[in-house]
Design a protein around this motif. Sequence first.
Motif, short mmCIF file in Angstrom:
data_model
loop_
_atom_site.label_atom_id
_atom_site.label_comp_id
_atom_site.label_asym_id
_atom_site.label_seq_id
_atom_site.Cartn_x
_atom_site.Cartn_y
_atom_site.Cartn_z
N CYS A 170 0.84 -1.20 0.00
CA CYS A 170 0.00 0.00 0.00
C CYS A 170 0.87 1.25 0.00
N ALA A 171 1.97 1.23 0.79
CA ALA A 171 2.89 2.37 0.81
C ALA A 171 3.45 2.63 -0.58
N THR A 172 3.85 1.55 -1.24
CA THR A 172 4.39 1.68 -2.59
C THR A 172 3.34 2.28 -3.53
N ALA A 173 2.12 1.73 -3.45
CA ALA A 173 1.05 2.22 -4.32
C ALA A 173 0.76 3.69 -4.05
N CYS A 174 0.73 4.07 -2.77
CA CYS A 174 0.42 5.47 -2.41
C CYS A 174 1.47 6.42 -2.99
N ASN A 175 2.73 6.01 -2.93
CA ASN A 175 3.79 6.84 -3.49
C ASN A 175 3.57 7.04 -4.99
N ILE A 176 3.26 5.96 -5.67
CA ILE A 176 3.05 6.02 -7.13
C ILE A 176 1.84 6.89 -7.45
N ILE A 177 0.74 6.69 -6.71
CA ILE A 177 -0.49 7.45 -6.96
C ILE A 177 -0.26 8.94 -6.70
N ALA A 178 0.41 9.25 -5.58
CA ALA A 178 0.63 10.66 -5.23
C ALA A 178 1.49 11.36 -6.29
N ARG A 179 2.51 10.65 -6.79
CA ARG A 179 3.34 11.24 -7.84
C ARG A 179 2.51 11.49 -9.10
N ARG A 180 1.70 10.51 -9.44
CA ARG A 180 0.90 10.62 -10.66
C ARG A 180 -0.11 11.77 -10.53
N ALA A 181 -0.66 11.96 -9.33
CA ALA A 181 -1.62 13.03 -9.12
C ALA A 181 -0.93 14.39 -9.03
N TYR A 183 2.69 10.47 1.72
CA TYR A 183 1.57 9.62 1.33
C TYR A 183 1.94 8.15 1.53
N ALA A 184 3.20 7.84 1.21
CA ALA A 184 3.66 6.47 1.37
C ALA A 184 3.59 6.04 2.84
N VAL A 185 3.98 6.96 3.73
CA VAL A 185 3.95 6.60 5.15
C VAL A 185 2.52 6.42 5.63
N ALA A 186 1.62 7.27 5.14
CA ALA A 186 0.20 7.10 5.49
C ALA A 186 -0.27 5.71 5.04
N GLY A 187 0.17 5.29 3.87
CA GLY A 187 -0.19 3.95 3.38
C GLY A 187 0.41 2.86 4.24
N LYS A 189 -8.53 15.61 2.32
CA LYS A 189 -9.20 14.67 1.44
C LYS A 189 -8.24 14.00 0.44
N PRO A 190 -7.33 14.78 -0.20
CA PRO A 190 -6.45 14.12 -1.17
C PRO A 190 -5.66 12.97 -0.57
N MET A 191 -5.09 13.16 0.62
CA MET A 191 -4.28 12.07 1.19
C MET A 191 -5.16 10.88 1.54
N SER A 192 -6.36 11.15 2.06
CA SER A 192 -7.28 10.04 2.37
C SER A 192 -7.64 9.27 1.11
N CYS A 193 -7.84 10.00 0.01
CA CYS A 193 -8.21 9.35 -1.25
C CYS A 193 -7.05 8.52 -1.81
N VAL A 194 -5.84 9.03 -1.66
CA VAL A 194 -4.67 8.29 -2.15
C VAL A 194 -4.57 6.95 -1.41
N VAL A 195 -4.70 6.98 -0.08
CA VAL A 195 -4.58 5.74 0.69
C VAL A 195 -5.74 4.79 0.36
#
Lengths: 135, 278
Positions: free
Chosen positions: B114-125, B133-137, B215-221
């Motif tokens: 999930c941390a990996t995915a969050c990092n990728i999603i946050a970069r893409r957004a 974001y990765a740590v939140a994940g 909201k953005p960070m919650s949505c990323v996770v």
Amino acid sequence: MQKIPIDLARSGMKLARPVVKEGGMTIMAEGMELTDSLIARLQNMKIDRITVQGHPVEMGGAGAGTKYAERMERMSVLFRRYGEDKWMVRVRDRMAQYFKIKAAAQEARQKAMESMETEPDEHGGSGENTMETEA
Amino acid sequence: MDEDLKTIVKGKILQVADLPTLPTVLEELTSLMADPDASSEAIAKVISRDQVLSAKVLKMVNSPIYGFPGRISSIQHALVLLGFNVLRGIIISTSVFDMMVMSMKGLWEHSLGCATACNIIARRAGFEDPEEYAVAGLLHDLGKVVTAVQLPDLHDQIVSTVQSKEMTYFQAEKDVMGFGHDRINAWLARHWGLPPNIREAMARHHAPHLAEFYKPMSCVVHLGDFLVRLFEFGNSGDDQTAYLRPEALIELKFKMSDLDKVMDEMAEQFIEVSDVTF
């Protein structure tokens, strides 16, 4: 494909990624089949991890190397709760489509690799060319 | 479930901070954090004193999750690059998971994924500081681990409810305890003084549309959790996906084709991440 510690490498496994030494020199090409002596040589060179084809080592739930075709089949199980939900059905079908395309690419790549093996050329190249077919 | 039981559960959960297995460093760091004059040298010194912990932290920050593979050689360097919040999140997650590492290996992998995915999603957004974001994940299921450590009986009951009533883990938690790990996450985040954005993402990853301030960070996770379940990387306690809130995609301005790109990157990185163990 699966990344495994060299201690778990066995002869007969095939490399899914080239083995590259620190500094960027390729020691073994993608697609090569491991033998006991090759494994010993890698150990001597202090290579501690390699990436092999398939998912030969059970390391406890790590789904990183699962085939896309298998993932596609899992979709109906994973989404079983949302069969009535229009939005989630749409999501499911879209994800299944993604895995289907990936599965096709994976299969094509596999076939390309197998046909490469039958050629006598032992130099093998860096493996970078075959990587691109996945994109 | 009545209020009394909830108070008991909360009390028991928060005692996790007193467990001897948690590094004493964590407490020192929380108080250092409250001091606006604390320098990064002082913070790095506190972490470096615990050699086992430092080694773990360095292993994590050099993992592909954060995008600096193998390049961070000291705690001080990690602090400058990733910031104090990220480092503290890593310390909390590794310390807490350490207690459970064998029986909850699947959940650890799910969290790493999930941390990996969050990092990728946050970069893409296009968000700044994707490491946060990765740590939140990484921390999004902390409540599940702490429940298992502190209240093993309730945990067993939840696991058997998942099977017997064909519920999701989240539903089973509510069935057994009256509330889920999202609530427990909020208690823990407050207890350890995690920043409000990470706290809200931890508490709202099942309902990102209800997030008030971040909201953005919650949505990323939320999206990260969904995609990792789809890949079945690790084990979240469920063998099914969570509901994907369409609001999350709208918030991130993602189309379905963005998900394709994110999944491509995830597949690539999971091979490397499955390596990160202790």
